[in-house]
Every structure is written in C-alpha cells, then in structure tokens.
Design an enzyme around this catalytic site. Sequence first.
Site, short mmCIF file in Angstrom:
data_model
loop_
_atom_site.label_atom_id
_atom_site.label_comp_id
_atom_site.label_asym_id
_atom_site.label_seq_id
_atom_site.Cartn_x
_atom_site.Cartn_y
_atom_site.Cartn_z
N TYR A 286 0.47 20.36 46.87
CA TYR A 286 1.92 20.41 47.05
C TYR A 286 2.32 20.12 48.50
O TYR A 286 1.65 20.56 49.44
CB TYR A 286 2.44 21.80 46.68
CG TYR A 286 2.46 22.06 45.19
CD1 TYR A 286 3.15 21.22 44.32
CD2 TYR A 286 1.80 23.17 44.66
CE1 TYR A 286 3.17 21.47 42.95
CE2 TYR A 286 1.83 23.43 43.29
CZ TYR A 286 2.52 22.58 42.44
OH TYR A 286 2.54 22.82 41.10
N LYS B 30 -7.74 54.61 44.36
CA LYS B 30 -6.39 54.07 44.17
C LYS B 30 -6.45 52.54 44.11
O LYS B 30 -7.47 51.92 44.45
CB LYS B 30 -5.48 54.52 45.31
CG LYS B 30 -5.89 54.03 46.68
CD LYS B 30 -4.98 54.58 47.76
CE LYS B 30 -5.41 54.08 49.14
NZ LYS B 30 -4.51 54.57 50.21
#
EC number: 5.1.1.1
Length: 368
Positions: free
Chosen positions: A264, A38
């Site tokens: 940032y 998965k």
Amino acid sequence: MPKAQETILEIDLNSLEHNYQYLRSKITPGIKMLGVVKAFAYGSDSVAIAKRLEKIGVDHFAVAYTKEGETIRVGGITKPVLVLHPQTHSFKTLIDHCLTPSLYSLHILKEFIVTAEKLNLEDYAVHININTGLNRLGFDPADIDEVISVFQNTSAIKLVGMYSHLAASEDMALRDFTKSQIVNFIATSEKIIAAFDHKIIRHLCNTSGILNYPEASFDMVRSGIGLYGYGNSTKHDSNLKPVATLKTIISQIHRIKEGESVGYNRGYIAKRDTTTATLPLGHADGISRIYGKEKTSVLINGKEAPIIGNVCMDMLMVDVTDINCKEGDEAIFFGKERSAEKFANKAGTISYELVTAISQRVKRHIIE
C-alpha cells in the site's frame, strides 16, 4: 519442533516451568510466588499457563480484570486469584467465582463493602493497593487512617493482603527512586499491620524486583514477564527461556524490478531487482505497522528477512533476495531463535507490547 504449516503461536510449557524454577531460586524458601496471567497470560493462553503453574507450585495468581479471573476459574484453577483492577459493575461476578479484589481507592473500597453486605458475606478476603510513587492506582499513604477505620467498621470483608507496584525496578539509574518506594511501602504497611491482629500478606516485587531487590520480597513476590522468558535485561534474559514462538509460512514469492513498489501507498521502492515473500500475518494479528519499512525482520532459513513497506491488515512482505527459500518455508518472528525483546526493540517498543498484542485469531499450539 516441527515446521509450521500455518500461522501459529507455539507455547512451550516446559520453558514456562524452567522460568518458574529459575525465579523461585532467587527468593528465600517460604516466600510465596504469585503468577501474573493477565492479558491472555501475556498473549499466550491463560488457562494452559495457569494450569501448569498451579501444578508446579504457584501459590497465587493475578489478572487485570474480573472476566480474566472468571476464565481461569472456570478453566479449573483453584488457587487464590487476585483481580488487580476490579470495577464496580463486576463485583457480583467476582464474588460468584471466589476471586480476590484489589481495592485501590476509598470509593472502590466502600462500594465493595456495600455489595458484600448485601450478599451477607463475612470476612471476604481482599487486598489493598498502596500508591508509593507509580501514581496509577492505589491508596495514598495519607488516607491510610481512614482506610483502617473503614475495615474496622465492617465484618463483611477482611484485609488479607497489601501491595504496591515498583515503577522502575529494572532501571539501575533509578535505584534511589525504587529504594524510596520500598521505604514508603514498609512504613505504610507496618502502620496497617499494627492496626490488626491477624496475618496480612505483603507483596511488592515484580520480576525485576525479584532479580534486583530480593531484600524487598516480604511474604510474596509477583512475576509476569519473567515467567514468559524475559528478565528486562540481557543479564537475566540469558537465564530464561521464551515461552511463546510466533511463526508462519511463505504464501507467495515475487520478483520485482528496480524501481517497482511493494504494498500500500508504494511503501517500498526496490533499489535493485528484488525477491519478496508475502507472509499471511499482519496488523490484525498483532504485528503492527511500526514493524514495517525495514525497522525489523523475520527469520527465514536462519537468515534475516527485513519487513518492507507498510504492514497490511492480514499480510506483510519481506525481502528474501539473498535468502534461498521457497513458498511454504517457515518464517519466525520471535521465540527461542530470536527473542521478542530484540524484535520489539528494533521498532522502538518493548516485549510486553509485542507479545500481548498477538491476536486471538492466531492459532495457539501448546507444547506439553
């Protein structure tokens, strides 16, 4: 391995085969092995992984959702594929691709029978999930009499497997809880077996269950993270090989003065004259902001380069002041040199979250 020239996730199928053989060695011959593929095979490549596993002997596969099962079926997988969390809208697609649903509630069971009967199916193979304490999905043992009755009153589907999920098989401090789950599963499954006259496969153990509770292997075991190189403990990790290696290159090197900032919101303020390297990989690629601000580091020329400031969407910066490096040099996030578990733990998370988060825009390079 050749040095990276771009951001890539190397997927070593030889390591996958090593892990499969190691896990096989821990179970009794004759017990089936289910490979969990998965989430893009834990962030790698579900088709490439499943093809190698099918070639070397995996008996069953498991995915979370129908679309994942469809992908590996279209990719050429012929072995049974168990869909762990099917939903009603996908039942027709599931059947069209000969996938096996895990039925986990009376609602889902009855709805699947409605679909199967509309399609005039006979004895379509299904598994059921029994809730023994994880309290996520699964039939309550108190409802098993009704579950049995529903199966006995239809010929459209056939119960061929039943299982449960262990909640803490890697945690020896919770050994009593795990043993109680095993006892509960045995009691409930034996009640179901007694109600039918055909073979029903039982499976309970995940990777840590295989390694820590081999007595609970029953007819089949399921392995996910172990196949990809992680055993949930340093004891077992040493016997496994990480399949995926995430690497990139240095795009640019900056030299900044003490007191200047990086990134940032001035997420990093230099405490000395500092050399930084910008890498072309960020939170859109799966390296989230939790790894920034010096919580963890990458390997450049064998040395640790801390991730500084805030991770950007497409880039991040590392401190290379004490590393002899240049633009174009390779940077390794996790893999054989340093495991995903160690990288993740430093930021307070786990290998599962890290490896499954690697974005599909990161190029996969399969090593046969």
